[in-house]
Design a protein around this motif. Structure first.
Motif, PDB file in Angstrom:
ATOM      1  N   LYS A 110       0.853  -1.189   0.000  1.00  0.00           N
ATOM      2  CA  LYS A 110       0.000   0.000   0.000  1.00  0.00           C
ATOM      3  C   LYS A 110       0.891   1.242   0.000  1.00  0.00           C
ATOM      4  O   LYS A 110       2.067   1.165   0.372  1.00  0.00           O
ATOM      5  CB  LYS A 110      -0.882   0.015   1.261  1.00  0.00           C
ATOM      6  CG  LYS A 110      -1.842  -1.168   1.362  1.00  0.00           C
ATOM      7  CD  LYS A 110      -2.968  -1.031   0.376  1.00  0.00           C
ATOM      8  CE  LYS A 110      -3.940  -2.199   0.479  1.00  0.00           C
ATOM      9  NZ  LYS A 110      -4.633  -2.317   1.761  1.00  0.00           N
ATOM     10  N   SER A 113      -6.403  -2.934  -2.104  1.00  0.00           N
ATOM     11  CA  SER A 113      -6.970  -4.176  -1.553  1.00  0.00           C
ATOM     12  C   SER A 113      -7.667  -5.024  -2.614  1.00  0.00           C
ATOM     13  O   SER A 113      -7.474  -6.229  -2.692  1.00  0.00           O
ATOM     14  CB  SER A 113      -7.967  -3.846  -0.439  1.00  0.00           C
ATOM     15  OG  SER A 113      -7.305  -3.179   0.606  1.00  0.00           O
ATOM     16  N   TYR A 150      -8.114   3.593   2.090  1.00  0.00           N
ATOM     17  CA  TYR A 150      -8.601   4.169   3.346  1.00  0.00           C
ATOM     18  C   TYR A 150      -8.351   5.667   3.474  1.00  0.00           C
ATOM     19  O   TYR A 150      -9.073   6.363   4.174  1.00  0.00           O
ATOM     20  CB  TYR A 150      -8.004   3.399   4.528  1.00  0.00           C
ATOM     21  CG  TYR A 150      -8.376   1.939   4.452  1.00  0.00           C
ATOM     22  CD1 TYR A 150      -9.687   1.532   4.670  1.00  0.00           C
ATOM     23  CD2 TYR A 150      -7.448   0.964   4.092  1.00  0.00           C
ATOM     24  CE1 TYR A 150     -10.061   0.201   4.561  1.00  0.00           C
ATOM     25  CE2 TYR A 150      -7.804  -0.364   3.979  1.00  0.00           C
ATOM     26  CZ  TYR A 150      -9.120  -0.738   4.221  1.00  0.00           C
ATOM     27  OH  TYR A 150      -9.488  -2.052   4.100  1.00  0.00           O
ATOM     28  N   ASP A 176      -8.684  -2.176   9.886  1.00  0.00           N
ATOM     29  CA  ASP A 176      -7.865  -2.678  10.983  1.00  0.00           C
ATOM     30  C   ASP A 176      -7.401  -1.538  11.903  1.00  0.00           C
ATOM     31  O   ASP A 176      -7.047  -0.456  11.427  1.00  0.00           O
ATOM     32  CB  ASP A 176      -6.645  -3.399  10.419  1.00  0.00           C
ATOM     33  CG  ASP A 176      -7.045  -4.479   9.422  1.00  0.00           C
ATOM     34  OD1 ASP A 176      -8.184  -4.975   9.519  1.00  0.00           O
ATOM     35  OD2 ASP A 176      -6.220  -4.806   8.545  1.00  0.00           O
TER      36      ASP A 176
HETATM   37  N1  GLU Z   1      -6.746  -6.617   6.674  1.00  0.00           N
HETATM   38  C1  GLU Z   1      -7.932  -6.331   5.933  1.00  0.00           C
HETATM   39  C2  GLU Z   1      -7.943  -7.023   4.591  1.00  0.00           C
HETATM   40  O1  GLU Z   1      -7.004  -7.676   4.237  1.00  0.00           O
HETATM   41  C3  GLU Z   1      -8.154  -4.842   5.788  1.00  0.00           C
HETATM   42  C4  GLU Z   1      -6.982  -4.043   5.347  1.00  0.00           C
HETATM   43  C5  GLU Z   1      -6.796  -3.957   3.858  1.00  0.00           C
HETATM   44  O2  GLU Z   1      -7.781  -3.756   3.126  1.00  0.00           O
HETATM   45  O3  GLU Z   1      -5.650  -4.049   3.433  1.00  0.00           O
HETATM   46  O4  GLU Z   1      -8.909  -6.956   3.876  1.00  0.00           O
END
Ligand code: GLU
Length: 306
Positions: free
Chosen positions: A75, A120, A209, A227
């Motif tokens: 990210k 994501s 986010y 998270d």
């Molecule tokens: N850990 C969660 C997921 O893998 C939320 C964080 C994210 O989107 O990276 O979906």
């Protein structure tokens, strides 16, 4: 008198920040020090010894990248975890450090790591298509994802939480009835918050986010959910304006995503994670990144060699 004291304290913080920057290992940008609240001892990042004799027998992915460059997805908008400084383009954060320590054990120095920003929703396709060789970016290990990708780790356990305005009376997921909540497309928190029992008015999906945080600041949503580890970074950047509710309601074990059937690479990644937990690098990296937003390091979790 009071004013002069404050100025002196600010000077100390500035000096600490400057020395932390100077001590950072070359090629390992420690932008996190910019965000340090200025504690008495500014933590520094570990350095990782590159294993130039590294070989991963029977790994199709390693065979392809051996002696070349490793592409690692992460990210870019999650301070403390995976962040890219928009000006310098330098990468920093706990996930980025986990990526660097694994890469070093696989024989890749900083000059031979190519970080690629992957949101994501694109993780599984990027891993499965070979767009990235590894993925390290707050990536929850679960059975559904295991149908498409493999996972090393876990290397950290987070929990879903809520970020709200400082004056909000939302104290947990039970207070979300009829509220507007933002999360990222393709994430586990978005999926969970849509469950009927929470009764949210609107579950808004964004690409990342940071965009949700903007929605929260400008009042178009009532809460951001993901998270706690991610939310703490945003709260630290918006001190006094935003707060993390602090009532995690899930377990999110973070894994290193990789090609589904490349067991040899998965073993090598797990060996690397375990070695750096044992050596103290894991803790040192945490303290100099995510730890700066105020939460003490957890005991490193046990790697799951499924
Ligand atoms: N850990 C969660 C997921 O893998 C939320 C964080 C994210 O989107 O990276 O979906």
């Amino acid at each position: 008198m009071k004013l002069r004291k404050t100025a002196a304290a600010a000077a100390v913080v500035l000096a600490l920040t400057a020395s932390a920057t100077a001590c950072g290992k070359s090629g390992s940008p420690d932008d996190e020090s910019d965000k340090a609240s200025g504690g008495a001892s500014a933590p520094t990042l570990p350095t990782y010894k590159v294993n130039s004799a590294a070989d991963v027998k029977d790994s199709p992915v390693f065979e392809k990248i051996k002696g070349k460059t490793i592409t690692i997805g992460t990210k870019a908008d999650q301070p403390g975890l995976g962040f890219e400084n928009p000006g310098t383009k330098k990468r920093s954060g706990f996930d980025v450090e986990i990526a660097r320590m694994i890469a070093a054990d696989l024989g890749f120095d900083e000059a031979h790591i190519k970080f690629k920003t992957v949101p994501s929703e694109a993780r599984e396709t990027q891993i499965a298509s070979g767009g990235v060789d590894l993925y390290v970016g707050t990536y929850t290990i679960n059975d559904e994802r295991k149908k498409q990708v493999g996972f090393g780790g876990p290397y950290y356990i987070a929990g879903q939480d809520l970020l709200v305005k400082a004056d909000s009376d939302i104290k947990g997921p039970d207070d979300l009835k009829g509220k507007k909540v933002c999360s990222a497309t393709g994430s586990t928190p978005l999926k969970r918050i849509k469950e009927a029992k929470y009764g949210v008015g609107e579950a808004k999906a964004q690409q990342g986010y940071q965009l949700c945080v903007q929605d929260l600041v400008n009042g178009s949503v009532d809460a951001v959910t993901t998270d706690d580890s991610i939310l703490k970074g945003y709260a630290a950047e918006n001190k006094g304006a935003l707060k993390v509710v602090g009532a995690p309601f899930s377990k999110e074990p973070y894994g290193v995503g990789l090609m589904k059937d490349d067991k040899a690479l998965r073993d090598a990644v797990n060996n690397a994670i375990e070695a750096h937990m044992k050596s103290g690098d894991w803790k040192k990296a945490y303290d100099a990144t995510l730890g700066l937003s105020g939460a003490a390091a957890q005991t490193p979790p046990a790697v799951d060699r499924y």
